[in-house]
Design a protein around this motif. Structure first.
Motif: not given
Ligand SMILES: Nc1ncnc2c1ncn2[C@@H]1O[C@H](COP(=O)(O)OP(=O)(O)O)[C@@H](O)[C@H]1O
Ligand SMILES: Nc1ncnc2c1ncn2[C@@H]1O[C@H](COP(=O)(O)OP(=O)(O)O)[C@@H](O)[C@H]1O
Lengths: 122, 137, 122, 137
Positions: A57-63, A89-92, B35-41, B101-112
């Motif tokens: 679920v990326d930020s677009y879908v979350a939105r 949940a962890a990723t978001l 792991s599922s967490f690393a894959a999701a990240a 129209r977006s959250l603006g989390l793409g760049l900052s969020g990806s880095r994390r």
């Protein structure tokens, strides 16, 4: 109803939407609009959105999901998001996503139970 | 230095391509035993950056690589576009800033979400982003 | 009451306001002031604002509606906004409108029922 | 390029004119068979921008057009005023910024509701905004 493959079911007076496909831009608006029209048509006081089928679920879908919940609320319908996987949940949260008053439950059953309580028919 | 073990180039010329790039990364993460967490990240960061190349950059390319360094396996994804570039990069990286129209989390969020992230951009010069995620040992 | 065409009805102890005309600047203040005066005069513990007749709600009108609810709340009256259409809800959320604790219900009946519960007469 | 099929010029010289412009757009949206969602979107954006021309621009004009491009039908609305113009446009477009008792969602919100939006303004030079919404096929 338009031609997007997200089924909207009815459980009692509650709408149940199960998202299994990728919510692309072109689908997202139609998805929201169909849910809202169905809420109006049925007079549904509750909406459960099940995302247990989504492994990303990326930020677009979350939105899109949060917006849909807020639209439903403006209409007077309680929305509950259910089935979010641990890694989603962890990723978001790691990305800095704010939940802004989104109601959640572990799964569809819990979501329906929560709505029952909220709507005074628990 | 990290060594490239395998490499796939994928175009980002339509919205559906964003989905294809994300799938490629998810497959590779699964194959490498992330792991599922690393894959999701890494999958989520890929989704954000591929979408940016599409929405903001007007389309571009992604290269999905399996990489290796000192016996450790990882995934590297490179996104390039010939779009307008990012004028105020520090602001864009802050998070919560969006020109659409977006959250603006793409760049900052990806880095994390990733272990390494590199960004090259200048107004009128397009944008290039490289991210790497290593498999935990 | 002044000369604006927004009727304020009484249902039990609750005030029911049905907005059908365009809320222009010049009407909006009078609308708010009449509702608040009527709340005081009647000692009304509840207020239902029905906007099912509105097919467009811009940010100005949204602001007037939310403000009216907040004014009522400051006086000690619970306010519920009812009947928002799907396309109005979608438009407001897409514009970035924040609902900020606004109570909503699907229609007048649900709004009255909600007030009944809130005010302990459910 | 899009072709103008029909065209109505409407003055914005009083608050009631905002309502008239909005009605014109709503009528056209209904006549073209826009969905209720698309009709609400273009009507609401029109309401925001006509109100801005009135409140901030001290009045102006609106042109409501039916347009056509590659067989697709749409609505184009042009708002012009000879007011003070917008000094800090990027701030005004961000949303949440207002110089009056208001939500500051007019400009940023309108852009999110339409398919195309163009803004021409400079301090002392007035403001011109063009929006387009296409009918989904
Ligand atoms: N590839 C790109 N090309 C041009 N601008 C970009 C690119 N990626 C991001 N940006 C700019 O940086 C801003 C922040 O990006 P991001 O954090 O991903 O948020 P969002 O995409 O949700 O707006 C974007 O709104 C856009 O202005
Ligand atoms: N036509 C205009 N002429 C001059 N200034 C404008 C115009 N439209 C918008 N502005 C300026 O931009 C700001 C933001 O506009 P907007 O987003 O519509 O919010 P609001 O009108 O609610 O303040 C306004 O407060 C005003 O200062």
């Amino acid at each position: 109803m338009r031609d997007h493959p997200i089924p909207i079911l009815r459980v009692g007076k509650t709408l149940l939407v199960t998202i299994q496909i990728e919510l692309r831009d072109t689908v997202a608006d139609a998805f929201q609009e169909d849910i809202l029209s169905e809420i109006e048509r049925m007079g549904a006081p509750g909406l459960v959105i099940d995302i247990s089928g989504l492994d990303t679920v990326d930020s677009y879908v979350a939105r899109v999901l949060v917006d849909t919940g807020q639209m439903a609320r403006l209409m007077g319908t309680e929305a509950v998001l259910v089935g979010m996987r641990p890694e989603v949940a962890a990723t978001l949260v790691r990305m800095g996503f704010q939940t802004r008053g989104l109601r959640t439950a572990l799964n569809v059953d819990e979501g329906l139970a929560l709505l029952g309580e909220l709507l005074g028919r628990g | 230095m990290s060594r490239s073990v395998s490499q796939h180039a994928l175009p980002i010329r339509a919205e559906d391509d964003v989905v294809l790039v994300r799938r490629k990364v998810r497959e590779l993460a699964d194959r490498l035993g992330f792991s599922s967490f690393a894959a999701a990240a890494i999958t989520t960061a890929t989704s954000e950056l591929a979408r940016n190349a599409w929405v903001h950059g007007g389309g571009g390319d992604a290269i999905v690589e399996e990489v290796e360094r000192l016996g450790q396996r990882g995934i590297r994804v490179t996104f390039t576009d010939e779009g307008p570039g990012i004028a105020d990069l520090s602001r864009a990286m802050e998070g919560g800033f969006s020109t659409v129209r977006s959250l603006g989390l793409g760049l900052s969020g990806s880095r994390r979400l990733v272990d390494e992230m590199e960004l090259d951009t200048a107004p009128g010069q397009g944008t290039r982003v490289v991210i790497v995620k290593w498999k935990r040992l």
